[in-house]
Write a protein that holds these residues in place. Sequence first.
Motif, PDB file in Angstrom:
ATOM      1  N   LEU A 118       0.839  -1.185   0.000  1.00 59.24           N
ATOM      2  CA  LEU A 118       0.000   0.000   0.000  1.00 59.24           C
ATOM      3  C   LEU A 118       0.881   1.246   0.000  1.00 59.24           C
ATOM      4  N   THR A 119       0.488   2.224  -0.757  1.00 55.14           N
ATOM      5  CA  THR A 119       1.266   3.454  -0.863  1.00 55.14           C
ATOM      6  C   THR A 119       1.035   4.323   0.380  1.00 55.14           C
ATOM      7  N   PRO A 120       1.922   5.295   0.628  1.00 49.05           N
ATOM      8  CA  PRO A 120       1.709   6.222   1.755  1.00 49.05           C
ATOM      9  C   PRO A 120       0.357   6.924   1.654  1.00 49.05           C
ATOM     10  N   ALA A 121      -0.121   7.124   0.415  1.00 49.81           N
ATOM     11  CA  ALA A 121      -1.417   7.787   0.226  1.00 49.81           C
ATOM     12  C   ALA A 121      -2.551   6.952   0.804  1.00 49.81           C
ATOM     13  N   ALA A 122      -2.378   5.624   0.833  1.00 50.22           N
ATOM     14  CA  ALA A 122      -3.425   4.751   1.360  1.00 50.22           C
ATOM     15  C   ALA A 122      -3.679   5.040   2.834  1.00 50.22           C
ATOM     16  N   ALA A 123      -2.609   5.295   3.586  1.00 57.56           N
ATOM     17  CA  ALA A 123      -2.761   5.586   5.009  1.00 57.56           C
ATOM     18  C   ALA A 123      -3.542   6.877   5.228  1.00 57.56           C
ATOM     19  N   LYS A 124      -3.341   7.829   4.324  1.00 58.16           N
ATOM     20  CA  LYS A 124      -4.064   9.102   4.425  1.00 58.16           C
ATOM     21  C   LYS A 124      -5.525   8.936   4.021  1.00 58.16           C
ATOM     22  N   LEU A 125      -5.750   8.071   3.030  1.00 58.28           N
ATOM     23  CA  LEU A 125      -7.114   7.855   2.556  1.00 58.28           C
ATOM     24  C   LEU A 125      -7.939   7.029   3.527  1.00 58.28           C
ATOM     25  N   PHE A 126      -7.264   6.143   4.256  1.00 61.72           N
ATOM     26  CA  PHE A 126      -7.964   5.242   5.168  1.00 61.72           C
ATOM     27  C   PHE A 126      -7.462   5.424   6.599  1.00 61.72           C
ATOM     28  N   PRO A 127      -7.552   6.615   7.156  1.00 62.93           N
ATOM     29  CA  PRO A 127      -6.997   6.870   8.484  1.00 62.93           C
ATOM     30  C   PRO A 127      -7.690   6.102   9.604  1.00 62.93           C
ATOM     31  N   SER A 128      -8.939   5.688   9.378  1.00 64.82           N
ATOM     32  CA  SER A 128      -9.673   5.001  10.441  1.00 64.82           C
ATOM     33  C   SER A 128      -9.282   3.528  10.568  1.00 64.82           C
ATOM     34  N   LEU A 129      -8.499   3.022   9.611  1.00 65.20           N
ATOM     35  CA  LEU A 129      -8.087   1.622   9.647  1.00 65.20           C
ATOM     36  C   LEU A 129      -6.645   1.499  10.110  1.00 65.20           C
ATOM     37  N   LYS A 146      -6.976  11.975 -12.407  1.00 60.37           N
ATOM     38  CA  LYS A 146      -7.953  12.105 -11.317  1.00 60.37           C
ATOM     39  C   LYS A 146      -8.007  10.865 -10.424  1.00 60.37           C
ATOM     40  N   ALA A 147      -7.441   9.756 -10.876  1.00 62.68           N
ATOM     41  CA  ALA A 147      -7.405   8.523 -10.085  1.00 62.68           C
ATOM     42  C   ALA A 147      -6.020   8.371  -9.454  1.00 62.68           C
ATOM     43  N   GLU A 148      -5.971   7.736  -8.295  1.00 63.91           N
ATOM     44  CA  GLU A 148      -4.712   7.595  -7.560  1.00 63.91           C
ATOM     45  C   GLU A 148      -4.422   6.127  -7.262  1.00 63.91           C
ATOM     46  N   VAL A 149      -3.220   5.680  -7.602  1.00 66.06           N
ATOM     47  CA  VAL A 149      -2.794   4.317  -7.284  1.00 66.06           C
ATOM     48  C   VAL A 149      -2.533   4.244  -5.786  1.00 66.06           C
ATOM     49  N   ILE A 150      -3.139   3.267  -5.115  1.00 68.67           N
ATOM     50  CA  ILE A 150      -2.932   3.128  -3.681  1.00 68.67           C
ATOM     51  C   ILE A 150      -2.374   1.753  -3.307  1.00 68.67           C
ATOM     52  N   GLY A 151      -2.108   0.904  -4.312  1.00 67.83           N
ATOM     53  CA  GLY A 151      -1.520  -0.395  -4.039  1.00 67.83           C
ATOM     54  C   GLY A 151      -0.815  -0.947  -5.264  1.00 67.83           C
ATOM     55  N   TRP A 152       0.332  -1.619  -5.051  1.00 69.98           N
ATOM     56  CA  TRP A 152       1.101  -2.191  -6.155  1.00 69.98           C
ATOM     57  C   TRP A 152       1.764  -3.477  -5.675  1.00 69.98           C
ATOM     58  N   THR A 202       2.163  -6.605 -10.565  1.00 70.11           N
ATOM     59  CA  THR A 202       1.160  -5.706 -11.140  1.00 70.11           C
ATOM     60  C   THR A 202       1.348  -4.300 -10.578  1.00 70.11           C
ATOM     61  N   ARG A 203       1.569  -3.350 -11.449  1.00 76.01           N
ATOM     62  CA  ARG A 203       1.874  -1.984 -11.025  1.00 76.01           C
ATOM     63  C   ARG A 203       0.685  -1.284 -10.381  1.00 76.01           C
ATOM     64  N   ILE A 204      -0.534  -1.592 -10.873  1.00 82.62           N
ATOM     65  CA  ILE A 204      -1.736  -0.971 -10.318  1.00 82.62           C
ATOM     66  C   ILE A 204      -2.604  -2.065  -9.701  1.00 82.62           C
ATOM     67  N   GLU A 205      -2.350  -2.369  -8.437  1.00 87.16           N
ATOM     68  CA  GLU A 205      -3.120  -3.387  -7.716  1.00 87.16           C
ATOM     69  C   GLU A 205      -4.391  -2.796  -7.105  1.00 87.16           C
ATOM     70  N   MET A 206      -4.305  -1.529  -6.729  1.00 88.26           N
ATOM     71  CA  MET A 206      -5.458  -0.863  -6.132  1.00 88.26           C
ATOM     72  C   MET A 206      -5.446   0.598  -6.544  1.00 88.26           C
ATOM     73  N   PHE A 207      -6.633   1.157  -6.750  1.00 89.72           N
ATOM     74  CA  PHE A 207      -6.718   2.591  -7.016  1.00 89.72           C
ATOM     75  C   PHE A 207      -7.996   3.143  -6.422  1.00 89.72           C
ATOM     76  N   ARG A 208      -7.992   4.445  -6.265  1.00 92.14           N
ATOM     77  CA  ARG A 208      -9.183   5.132  -5.775  1.00 92.14           C
ATOM     78  C   ARG A 208      -9.385   6.387  -6.610  1.00 92.14           C
ATOM     79  N   CYS A 209     -10.625   6.699  -6.892  1.00 91.78           N
ATOM     80  CA  CYS A 209     -10.973   7.884  -7.678  1.00 91.78           C
ATOM     81  C   CYS A 209     -12.039   8.647  -6.903  1.00 91.78           C
TER      82      CYS A 209
END
Length: 252
Positions: A130-141, A169-175, A179-186
């Motif tokens: 998970l990218t550092p952005a994932a922690a910011k996007l999912f702070p409650s977890l 406009k979409a952000e990769v949040i897992g790799w 696979t380079r794009i395992e997870m993304f959020r838009c």
Amino acid sequence: MGSGKRFAVLRCAEDSDYVKKRYGGYFGVFVGMLAEEGEIWDVYAVAAGEFPADDEIAGYDGFVVTGSCSDAHGDDIWICNLLNLLKKLDTLKKRVLGVCFGHQILGRAVGGKTGRAASGWDIGVRCVHLTPAAAKLFPSLKLQQQQANKMVLSVIECHQDEVWELPPKAEVIGWSNKTRIEMFRCGDHLMGIQGHPEYNPDILLHLIHRLLHRNLISEACAEEARANLEAWEPNGEETLKKLCISFLKGRL
């Protein structure tokens, strides 16, 4: 009291007899992972041309797009209709969780590109970073911290296609290393996961058998996938499921 919330599974493949008998089909698999008391869950067999009408869409709090044996980069009539529906859901800011094929078609719907993975089939268990952005996007977890403070989840995978690129406009949040794009959020309402948080080892083993029987994978590929699964030490499996539930229910 029940939540009264309503969700729909957009089923993108026919159920195998095995999954149908044992799990109530993939609709049953997803409901088993995501549903909570008091919710209403419906299913639309979109691969068979069954789609929610415009006046039905407003009644749903979220949608789940499943895996498929079809190509997300294809132009079958139902795939084009699904793309149109996903674009509409994006405009309406409806929450959509895409898994495997669902992840790919969702990426395509927001303006990305999908196609065959250059590295070939990915079957078994993969470490998703998970990218550092994932922690910011999912702070409650409380995301799993491992490998020099990097966030890593073990995810069951079974795909030969992938998202090649996403729009700004979409952000990769897992790799992963495969696979380079395992997870993304838009935005706050769309999320794609290439792996299968809804799978268990039994479902994957059955799928490996089916793929091998249909000559879609080699015996060597099947053996490697089985060995990979046998050596699996679950890490963050429940965290990923919780992430899916929290995203779909708007709790993040």
